[in-house]
Design an enzyme around this catalytic site. Structure first.
Site, mmCIF file in Angstrom:
data_model
loop_
_atom_site.group_PDB
_atom_site.id
_atom_site.type_symbol
_atom_site.label_atom_id
_atom_site.label_comp_id
_atom_site.label_asym_id
_atom_site.label_seq_id
_atom_site.Cartn_x
_atom_site.Cartn_y
_atom_site.Cartn_z
ATOM 1 N N CYS A 1 0.829 -1.212 0.000
ATOM 2 C CA CYS A 1 0.000 0.000 0.000
ATOM 3 C C CYS A 1 0.863 1.262 0.000
ATOM 4 O O CYS A 1 1.556 1.518 -0.973
ATOM 5 C CB CYS A 1 -0.980 -0.042 1.169
ATOM 6 N N HIS B 1 -4.028 -5.270 -0.420
ATOM 7 C CA HIS B 1 -3.764 -5.795 0.916
ATOM 8 C C HIS B 1 -3.823 -7.328 0.932
ATOM 9 O O HIS B 1 -4.876 -7.915 1.176
ATOM 10 C CB HIS B 1 -4.753 -5.213 1.927
ATOM 11 N N GLU C 1 -2.795 -9.146 3.166
ATOM 12 C CA GLU C 1 -2.984 -9.588 4.546
ATOM 13 C C GLU C 1 -4.431 -9.457 5.000
ATOM 14 O O GLU C 1 -4.742 -9.632 6.180
ATOM 15 C CB GLU C 1 -2.094 -8.767 5.480
#
Length: 374
Positions: free
Chosen positions: A262, A346, A348
């Protein structure tokens, strides 16, 4: 307890609704998020600093809030906008309602808003400044004053504001078993607004994790003797973060293995000579298709960013690795001559999707290969 409230946009629009949480007005750049779940993780994500989140999904708050899924200690978003506030919540892990959580974190929300109409407006006009305020005789005047004082996110360095003040080690793996790798390599995670699930996945797949402040010096970082450096997500405009860009350039010069997500992706790109730009309304949601340019595989990803790297600005030693199939914007890069890569979305994401968790194992392999070379 709910209370009358208004949502005021910079174009002069005033939407009436019912406020909940704290009775304190909030100003920020309003963005729409299309996720159907994970609202707890979203509102506690430091990347949403100075932003008001308008959820397109009508059922926000129905599973309550639990004690384990926060991405930081606070509600970092300025405020939230939803269609309906449920009178009851139901989930076996929940410990409190969304309303009580916002109140405890001194954050305002507004419900009874036609979020479909609001989203259509944002799709046309892009992200705009907005203010949520309790509705009283002076609320509109105060809201407009707050909007006048807020200059928006462009040119705003928020990473240094949300970064940890003190360095700390992270030892927790991913829920529910909190699995940890037995690998002893040390990863220094530079905190520009890091999400906890990123740290969990680094601990699960890569090695030991030490989290440091965004403005750490090159000398201080190298004293930790890292095997690799992780550049975290975070809020705001990447271009003003000169301290981070200079540090990353020094790390590139010594061929330090680097992985960015990001804001970390944007900062790595800037360090390599690329340019970034402010998007019209950004990407915020958990259903964004992204294509791996090498394999042509399409992944469904979680996204949260209002800035992007300009694909046309990539120098010859940096190659694009992923693109968004929504708008063809750049989603990933890799250096051809350095052990460094990054991803805009993202991988994660919690609660998901998890399709690109493999990027953490890629980082692990990169570190091992670099160690063999040296």
């Amino acid at each position: 307890m709910s209370f009358p409230a208004i949502l005021v946009l910079e174009d002069g629009s005033v939407l009436e609704g019912m406020g909940f949480g704290a009775k304190e007005p909030a100003v920020g750049e309003i963005v729409f998020n299309t996720s159907m779940s994970g609202y707890q993780e979203i509102i506690t994500d430091p990347s949403y600093a100075k932003q008001i989140i308008a959820f397109t999904h009508p059922h926000i708050g129905n599973t309550g809030i639990n004690d384990e899924d926060n991405e930081s200690d606070e509600v970092v978003a300025s405020g939230i906008v939803i269609k309906d506030l449920p009178s009851h919540f139901s989930n076996w892990r929940a410990t409190q309602s969304l309303e009580s959580f916002l109140e405890s974190k001194k954050t305002i929300g507004i419900s009874n808003i036609d979020t479909r109409e609001l989203t259509a407006k944002l799709r046309d006009h892009g992200s705009v400044k907005a203010c949520i305020a309790p509705d009283d005789s002076s609320s509109l005047s105060k809201a407009n004053q707050a909007l006048d004082k807020f200059d928006g996110l462009e040119g705003l360095d928020l990473a240094k504001e949300v970064s940890t003040k003190d360095s700390f080690s992270w030892d927790e793996g991913t829920w529910p078993n909190y699995q940890q790798t037995k690998d002893e390599k040390l990863i220094v995670a530079i905190d520009f607004g890091v999400k906890r699930n990123i740290l969990r996945l680094l601990r699960k797949h890569v090695g030991k994790v030490q989290v440091v402040n965004a403005k750490i010096s090159f000398e201080e970082l190298m004293q930790l003797k890292p095997d690799g450096v992780f550049l975290s997500n975070g809020p705001g405009d990447p271009e003003p973060c000169n301290y981070a860009i200079e540090l990353i350039q020094q790390l590139l010069n010594i061929n330090m293995p680097i992985f960015g997500i990001c804001l970390g992706h944007q900062l790595l790109a800037l360090s390599g000579g690329c340019k970034t730009y402010k998007m019209k309304f950004g990407h915020h949601g958990a259903n964004h298709p992204v294509q791996d340019l090498a394999s042509k595989v399409v992944y469904i990803t979680s996204q949260n960013h209002g800035f992007a790297v300009d694909l046309s600005s990539l120098p010859e030693n940096i190659e694009p690795t992923h693109i968004s199939l929504f708008d063809q914007s750049l989603q990933g890069i890799a250096f051809k001559d350095k052990p460094a890569f990054s991803f805009q979305g993202h991988p994660e994401a919690s609660p998901g999707p998890h399709e690109l968790e493999e990027l953490f194992t890629k980082f692990n392999s990169m570190i091992k290969n670099n160690a063999k070379k040296n």
